[in-house]
Every structure is written in structure tokens, then in C-alpha cells.
Design a protein around this motif. Structure first.
Motif, short mmCIF file in Angstrom:
data_model
loop_
_atom_site.label_atom_id
_atom_site.label_comp_id
_atom_site.label_asym_id
_atom_site.label_seq_id
_atom_site.Cartn_x
_atom_site.Cartn_y
_atom_site.Cartn_z
N ARG A 69 38.87 5.45 -2.76
CA ARG A 69 38.16 6.17 -3.82
C ARG A 69 39.04 7.23 -4.46
O ARG A 69 38.85 7.58 -5.63
CB ARG A 69 36.88 6.82 -3.26
CG ARG A 69 35.74 5.82 -3.04
CD ARG A 69 34.43 6.55 -2.84
NE ARG A 69 34.42 7.36 -1.63
CZ ARG A 69 34.06 6.90 -0.44
NH1 ARG A 69 33.70 5.63 -0.30
NH2 ARG A 69 34.07 7.70 0.60
N SER A 70 40.02 7.74 -3.72
CA SER A 70 40.87 8.80 -4.26
C SER A 70 42.17 8.26 -4.87
O SER A 70 42.95 9.03 -5.41
CB SER A 70 41.21 9.81 -3.15
OG SER A 70 41.95 9.18 -2.11
N VAL B 176 44.88 7.01 -7.33
CA VAL B 176 45.10 7.10 -8.77
C VAL B 176 46.18 6.11 -9.23
O VAL B 176 46.26 5.78 -10.42
CB VAL B 176 45.48 8.53 -9.21
CG1 VAL B 176 44.31 9.47 -8.99
CG2 VAL B 176 46.72 9.02 -8.47
N ALA C 290 38.02 1.48 -5.82
CA ALA C 290 38.99 2.48 -6.30
C ALA C 290 38.64 2.88 -7.72
O ALA C 290 39.32 2.48 -8.68
CB ALA C 290 40.40 1.91 -6.22
N PRO C 291 37.60 3.68 -7.89
CA PRO C 291 37.10 3.99 -9.23
C PRO C 291 37.92 5.01 -10.02
O PRO C 291 37.62 5.25 -11.18
CB PRO C 291 35.70 4.55 -8.95
CG PRO C 291 35.82 5.17 -7.59
CD PRO C 291 36.77 4.31 -6.83
N SER C 292 38.94 5.61 -9.38
CA SER C 292 39.66 6.71 -10.04
C SER C 292 41.05 6.34 -10.51
O SER C 292 41.84 7.21 -10.86
CB SER C 292 39.77 7.90 -9.07
OG SER C 292 38.49 8.32 -8.64
N LEU C 293 41.37 5.05 -10.55
CA LEU C 293 42.73 4.64 -10.89
C LEU C 293 43.15 5.09 -12.29
O LEU C 293 42.39 4.98 -13.24
CB LEU C 293 42.87 3.11 -10.80
CG LEU C 293 42.91 2.50 -9.40
CD1 LEU C 293 43.11 1.00 -9.51
CD2 LEU C 293 44.02 3.12 -8.56
N GLN C 294 44.38 5.56 -12.36
CA GLN C 294 44.99 5.91 -13.64
C GLN C 294 46.16 5.00 -13.97
O GLN C 294 46.52 4.84 -15.14
CB GLN C 294 45.46 7.36 -13.60
CG GLN C 294 44.33 8.36 -13.42
CD GLN C 294 44.84 9.78 -13.26
OE1 GLN C 294 46.00 10.08 -13.55
NE2 GLN C 294 43.98 10.66 -12.77
N LYS D 280 37.73 5.04 -19.38
CA LYS D 280 38.01 6.44 -19.68
C LYS D 280 39.12 7.03 -18.82
O LYS D 280 39.54 8.17 -19.06
CB LYS D 280 36.74 7.27 -19.49
CG LYS D 280 35.62 6.92 -20.46
CD LYS D 280 34.41 7.80 -20.24
CE LYS D 280 33.29 7.47 -21.23
NZ LYS D 280 32.09 8.31 -21.01
N THR D 281 39.61 6.28 -17.82
CA THR D 281 40.57 6.87 -16.89
C THR D 281 41.95 6.21 -16.91
O THR D 281 42.96 6.89 -16.69
CB THR D 281 40.04 6.80 -15.45
OG1 THR D 281 39.82 5.43 -15.08
CG2 THR D 281 38.74 7.58 -15.31
N TRP E 156 35.28 -0.55 -15.79
CA TRP E 156 35.41 0.47 -14.75
C TRP E 156 36.35 1.61 -15.14
O TRP E 156 36.17 2.76 -14.72
CB TRP E 156 35.91 -0.17 -13.45
CG TRP E 156 34.84 -0.95 -12.76
CD1 TRP E 156 34.51 -2.26 -12.98
CD2 TRP E 156 33.95 -0.47 -11.77
NE1 TRP E 156 33.45 -2.62 -12.18
CE2 TRP E 156 33.09 -1.54 -11.41
CE3 TRP E 156 33.78 0.75 -11.12
CZ2 TRP E 156 32.10 -1.42 -10.46
CZ3 TRP E 156 32.79 0.88 -10.16
CH2 TRP E 156 31.97 -0.20 -9.85
N TYR E 157 37.39 1.31 -15.91
CA TYR E 157 38.45 2.29 -16.14
C TYR E 157 38.63 2.64 -17.61
O TYR E 157 39.68 3.18 -18.00
CB TYR E 157 39.78 1.75 -15.60
CG TYR E 157 39.76 1.42 -14.13
CD1 TYR E 157 39.29 2.33 -13.19
CD2 TYR E 157 40.23 0.19 -13.68
CE1 TYR E 157 39.27 2.02 -11.84
CE2 TYR E 157 40.23 -0.12 -12.33
CZ TYR E 157 39.74 0.79 -11.42
OH TYR E 157 39.73 0.49 -10.08
#
Length: 302
Positions: free
Chosen positions: A18-19, A21, A43-47, A71-72, A68-69
Motif C-alpha cells: 500500500r505504501s 510508490v 498498491a494504490p499509491s504508485l507514482q 491522479k497519481t 486506479w492511478y
């Protein structure tokens, strides 16, 4: 029995995913669109996501990423994903509101229309574009990039057989922000490369003109005069650039730390031992290989 591998695996908890990136799945030969869909939920926070060389992925997988991504995600690498039709993923790419890096090297479906759509959508925000070995591209692609991508820092247009000297003019027209440039294995003329460097060389810190067979005296002179901020330079297979020309380049480009000369059979120890930059690492020149081999054979076993 050793418990080392087991203890390492236990670190990949759901909280760890989850953390995340940054994630690279490069070369995951069995990864499917369905598997990718399951992974992104963990893994919702991938950049930054590297999916290069994943042969089973299609445009449907990119659709899932957009959900999912949108905006990130800032960096997306899809090199050699041969099953992805890039035109079919254009709709998904519109959803990546913060995309700054796109790499589609080796993708056979990449053409001028695709690139024009991408730069129209995200051009002013893009910082890195990689189109290496996208053989359907022409000067029109670089014209679109040069006129639109005002924040571009890195551009790779190596190994594209259709590009002409006009490409260098298009880059020069909008290259004020480009620091890293790969022009390798193209048929640009010596005069065209030289003219480009005179206009834009002062901005560059990393440059590859590997295997530009026509590069010679004019290119060398412009490198010495106009690329005073270069840190890395690849002149591999540039057989018309002599040792004396290299000496002038190295003397003038004092920040230079890495010089690649693979395939440059004209280079001898006269340059390697005589250049004026004590901090320069030279890779690939025939004499460096000989020297290293000789030093190894001289060492006696202890």
C-alpha cells in the motif's frame, strides 16, 4: 536449514504494498491484464511503474491503470510490450493527469499520429519521452515534440531509421530544457549535428551520438566549443572523430566524467594516457581493454 529467504519474503506485507510508490515488473513474462488488475488493488499509491518487456499485456491493462492511478501516476514504462496497441490506449492515457515520463521504446504500433496525440494532451507537462527503436516515426514526431514539450528534460530518439537532418532543427527550436539527449544510430550529417550543438549544446549534460557514422570534424569542433556542461558523452562507433579531436573535446569540456568509445578502433593510448582530464573515465576504447587484460595477466596469484 537457512531461514534467510523466508524472512525476506515476510517483509512484503499488504501494508508494504500500500505504501509503494515505485514498482518495476520489467520482464514479467507471465503477467496478464487480469494479474495486473489484481496487483494494482494492492498498491494504490504508485507514482512510477515499469511494465517493460511484459509480452502478454494489452491496452486493456492500461485501461485498468488509468482507473486506479489517474491522479497519481507520473512515470510509465512500456518498452517492448509488443501486444499493446498504443493507439488503443490513448483514451486511458488521457486519464493520467500527472504523467511526466512515458517510455514506449521498441513498440511497433508507435507512429507520428500517436505522438502528436500524446503531446497535445500532456506535452507541456512531459519531462521525459523515450521513443527508441520506434521505426515508424518521422521528423513530424520530433517537430510536434519540439513545438509543444516546453518542459522536456530527456529525449531518446535513437535507432529510428526515418529521421533526417530536419529532426535536429526541430529539437533546436524547442530544446531549451533538454539536458539528456540520445540521437544514436541515425543518419544525421556531420554539419547538421554540428549546427544543432552550436545552438543547443550549452544546455546538455548527457549526450549520445553513438553510431552516427557521418559525425566527424564539424561535430567534434562544436562539441569542444558549445557543450561545456557535458558530464557524459557517448561517441561509440564514430570513426571519423580522431584522437586529436577527442583531445580538444576533453580539454574544453572540463565537467566531462564519462566518455564511451566502444568500436572506436582509431583510438590508442596516445589519447588515453595523454588527455588532460584526470577525473575522466573512458570506456570501450580498444586500448583500454588491452591495458586491463595486460594488467590482469601481470598479477601473480597470492
Amino acid at each position: 536449514m537457512s531461514r534467510g529467504p523466508k524472512s525476506r519474503l515476510t517483509t512484503f506485507s499488504p501494508a508494504t504494498f500500500r505504501s509503494l510508490v515505485t514498482l518495476s515488473l520489467k520482464g514479467a513474462a507471465h503477467l496478464t491484464d487480469k494479474g495486473l488488475g489484481s496487483l494494482v488493488q494492492l498498491a494504490p499509491s504508485l507514482q512510477s511503474l515499469n511494465l517493460s518487456q511484459c509480452p502478454l499485456l494489452t491496452a486493456k491493462g492500461i485501461d485498468t491503470l488509468a482507473i486506479w492511478y489517474g491522479k497519481t501516476l507520473e512515470e510509465l514504462y512500456l518498452d517492448d510490450c509488443l501486444a499493446i496497441d498504443v493507439v488503443a490506449m490513448l483514451t486511458a492515457l488521457k486519464e493520467f493527469l500527472n504523467l511526466q515520463v512515458l517510455s514506449v521504446a521498441g513498440s511497433p504500433s508507435v507512429g507520428d499520429d500517436f505522438v502528436r496525440h500524446i503531446v497535445a494532451l500532456r506535452g507541456s507537462f512531459m519531462k521525459e519521452l523515450v521513443f527508441a527503436s520506434c521505426c515508424n516515426l518521422t521528423d513530424k514526431t520530433v517537430e510536434a515534440v519540439g513545438s509543444t514539450c516546453s518542459s522536456l528534460v530527456s529525449l531518446d530518439i535513437s535507432y529510428i531509421c526515418n529521421l533526417t537532418d530536419w529532426t535536429l532543427q526541430h529539437i533546436a527550436n524547442g530544446s531549451g530544457s533538454i539536458r539528456h539527449l540520445d540521437l544514436s544510430h541515425n543518419s544525421f550529417s556531420d554539419d547538421a549535428v554540428a549546427a544543432f550543438l552550436e545552438v543547443s549544446g550549452r544546455y546538455l549534460t548527457e549526450l549520445s551520438i553513438k553510431d552516427i557514422r557521418k559525425a566527424g570534424p564539424a561535430t567534434a569542433l562544436s562539441l569542444a566549443k558549445s557543450t561545456r556542461n557535458l558530464v557524459s558523452l557517448d561517441l561509440s562507433d564514430c570513426l571519423h572523430i580522431t584522437e586529436d579531436m577527442l583531445g580538444q573535446i576533453v580539454e574544453c569540456c572540463t565537467p566531462l566524467r564519462l566518455l564511451q568509445l566502444f568500436g572506436c578502433s582509431q583510438i590508442t593510448n596516445r589519447f588515453l594516457d595523454g588527455h588532460s582530464n584526470p577525473n575522466l573515465e573512458v570506456l570501450g576504447a580498444p586500448s583500454t581493454s588491452v591495458a586491463r587484460s595486460s594488467s590482469l595477466t601481470k598479477k601473480s596469484p597470492e
